[in-house]
Structures are given as C-alpha cells and as structure tokens.
Enzyme design. Sequence first.
Site: not given
Length: 254
Positions: A53, A55, A57-58, A111, A128, A166
Amino acid sequence: MHVVPLPALADNYIWLLHDDSNQAIVVDPGEAAPVEAALASRGLNLRAVLLTHHHADHIGGADRLRQRYGVPVYAPDDDRIGVATHRMKDGETLHLQQPSARFEIIAVPGHTLSHIVYVGEGVLLCGDTLFSLGCGRLFEGTPAQMLSSLQRLAALPGETLVCCGHEYTAANGRFAQTIEPENAALKQRLDDVAKLRADHRPSVPATLSSELACNPFLRVNSESVMDWCRQHGAANDPVARFAALRSAKDVFRA
C-alpha cells in the site's frame, strides 16, 4: 524460501525473502538502509520489490532500491505509488523467475482502499491489513470492507505464515485480553511474545491458525467475542461486531 523480518523505522518490519541460490525479494521497504545492509551481509542479489500500500513507512526506500539494483517494483494500482513499475490487481498471479516464486494477489480494502496482499510460498505478506492479534486502522475503508478482507485471509491454509508490517503484537494482545480474558491460546501466545521480545526477537511471523485462535478481529463469530459485543450493544451483525471491536481498539490505552 527463507523469510526474514528486517526491523526498520520505529516499529516496522521489511520482509526479506530469499532462496538458497541467494536470490532475494523485499516487501514494503519503508527505508533502504536495512535492506542494503542485509543484502550485503548475507551475499544476496535483490531481484524485486513488492509493495502492499501507499503509506510512506512502507514505500519510503523503494525508489532508492529500484535505482541502485535496477529491479522491478510491484505495487497496487494506485497513482500515489509513483515508484511502481508493475501494477497488480485482485486475482492476478505474480510469477518471479529469480527467486522462483509465485504469489496470488488479493485486494484487501480497509486500511487503505487500494491495499493488496501477496500470498504464496507459504507466507501471507499482508502489510497493515492483518497484524498478529490485531488489524489495521480504517483510514480509507469501511468496517464492512475490512471485515470482508479479513475473512478472505482467514480462509487461507492454517499453516500460512502471517508476515505483517509492524511489531504491534504485545499491545494488540493487551487489547485482545479485554475481549477474551479466558482465551487460553491467547494467554499462551502472549507468554511466548513476552519471551521473544525480552530476547529482542520479532514476535512475527505467526501462523494463521494461531491468529484464528487468538485474534479477536478474526473471531467476530466466536461465542466469547459475541458475548463482549452483546455488552456493547453490537451482537446481532458481524459487521457491527467488527466495527465495535475496531472502535474500542482505536481508543484503547494500556
């Protein structure tokens, strides 16, 4: 296939998969440095990057890895992921030659609306959407969408390894115990997690069968979860039960 979680950022995991001939792929590289270090220390050749996805942080390290190693980047069909070289959609199959691997693509809105997961080689690379003992927040999707997505994942073989994005297991477990305080499998899982974390080891991957026994978001039809939902006025409908659980988790602090 060897499956290695690489800690990154505050509490992310980048997933490194490689075969015995040192051919590797990485999943959701929120930063490039941990991947570069692991490749160098293990003598691995990076062949592809997979993204679940949009985001940051990915995907934050994906462009650097693409440029440095000249590899394809597989991602959802989402314009917010500009680094993608290949767009993947629900029902498609990703065939990789090096390492030799095959992944089925499942769309899992919830998400985010464009979130996908990769299923193959005995693993579920779920970003996530599904966490150990929890699930992702609903930033874009609806409870109905997220529950449907989780139910699709719950139907996979029980031995599938859940590789999530995570290290949230202990915190998720504290919430799960407020829902099912008498769940013996959950208590055992948390005891195991405490030992792993005390040794600075990851709590994941976990088997899907373990999650089905312990994760309240996969257990909305279990009697003990329904009992909790009855006390919170959301017993009759699975979507309402899921929404009640997710809302409670959103404000849970412990």
